[in-house]
Design an enzyme around this catalytic site. Structure first.
Site: not given
Ligand code: OXD
Length: 320
Positions: A236, A283
């Site tokens: 994160r 991401h």
């Molecule tokens: C996360 C996902 O938790 O993409 O980052 O599942």
């Protein structure tokens, strides 16, 4: 209900839509995150349920027993008075306001294929730096031919995973399988002090979830200990102190690969985009793939329905 085009193409769906008109089947509500692919997979995997998209205006909230979601508003969930469980489409859940959600089990996704996806992402970057591809790219700019700068073999590189769990274990296994030395560090399971862990690693992979205790867990001291190593963040964004990271990159730190950010999408004005030693990815290290995730979610629903708790139940205890 459930008039999403992608779903009606599924034979299973039309079959159980007919069934639903004849019986009081319960409804699984699916977050419409991707134009219907998840909905189609959930419908195919749960023929005993009526499966509807969250945007379907005709869903009767009283018939919804399960929600499969990433980010539906808590106010919407609160209207589902017969809800039995919430099944997450992803691994993380720090974006949820747990206090605002009804007191039903919330199950985060533990998908082994997602762990592999993250492990492959990490491995590719570990190899990138071990094989000096970043340095060769710089040398290409000046037409410099030097084959003698790269005597580092996999066994010479220590990859550390900061944070534990299924994904961390898979990253360590994958790197070890390719010959790298590996070490994991989590609060409950470690064999050396934290700063020693950072000092011992050439690459640290941040896999921390975001809690009150992990916010800015990688700061000035940790980055100083990492020295001329590499930081890869797939946990994160807010677990890394960005100012400390930028300062460390002005010093010895070799590079950072960042897949997660405190605020996503990353602002176009963020200095992280253009920093020469930072790679930004949006991401994508571990992609939630309905092909592999939905069978896990369906199995969790089956377990819950027979009174068993599946893996991944989120604890409502406040984070320490
Ligand atoms: C996360 C996902 O938790 O993409 O980052 O599942």
């Amino acid at each position: 209900m459930g008039q999403n085009g992608a779903v009606t193409e599924q034979p299973e769906h039309s079959e159980h839509s007919e069934q639903s008109q004849q019986s009081e089947q319960t409804v699984v509500l699916v977050d419409d995150i991707d134009g219907g692919a998840w909905l189609a997979h959930v419908a195919a995997a749960l023929p005993g349920f009526e499966v509807c998209g969250a945007r379907d205006p005709d869903v009767d909230p009283e018939r919804v027993t399960h929600v499969v979601m990433w980010k539906l508003p808590a106010e919407r969930i609160a209207t589902l008075v017969n809800l039995e469980a919430i099944l997450m489409m992803g691994a993380g859940y720090d974006h949820l306001d747990l206090d605002a959600l009804p007191d039903v089990p919330i199950i985060r996704l533990i998908d082994s294929a997602m762990a592999d996806d993250i492990a492959q992402y990490v491995l590719s970057w570990v190899i990138h730096f071990q094989r000096d591809f970043d340095r060769f790219a710089g040398m290409q700019q000046s037409a410099t031919w030097r084959g003698d700068i790269s005597p580092v073999f996999a066994r010479d590189v220590t990859v550390g995973v900061f944070g534990s769990g299924v994904i961390g274990a898979r990253v360590l296994e994958t790197c070890a399988h390719h010959g790298f030395s590996t070490v994991g560090w989590s609060r409950s399971d470690h064999d050396r002090p934290l700063l020693q862990f950072f000092a011992d690693c050439d690459v640290v992979v941040d896999l921390l979830p975001l809690t009150d205790t992990t916010r800015s867990a990688i700061g000035v001291a940790e980055l100083a200990a990492l020295d001329d190593g590499v930081l890869i963040n797939v946990g994160r964004g807010a677990t890394v102190d960005t100012e400390a990271l930028l300062a460390a990159l002005d010093g010895p730190l070799r590079a950072a690969v960042l897949d997660v950010f405190e605020i996503e999408p990353l602002s176009p004005t963020s200095p992280l985009w253009s920093h020469p030693l930072i790679t930004v990815t949006p991401h994508v290290a571990g992609r939630s793939d309905p092909v592999t995730a939905v069978p896990v979610i369906a199995a969790s629903i089956d377990s819950l329905r027979v009174g068993a708790m599946p893996a991944g139940v989120i604890s409502r205890r406040p984070a320490r």
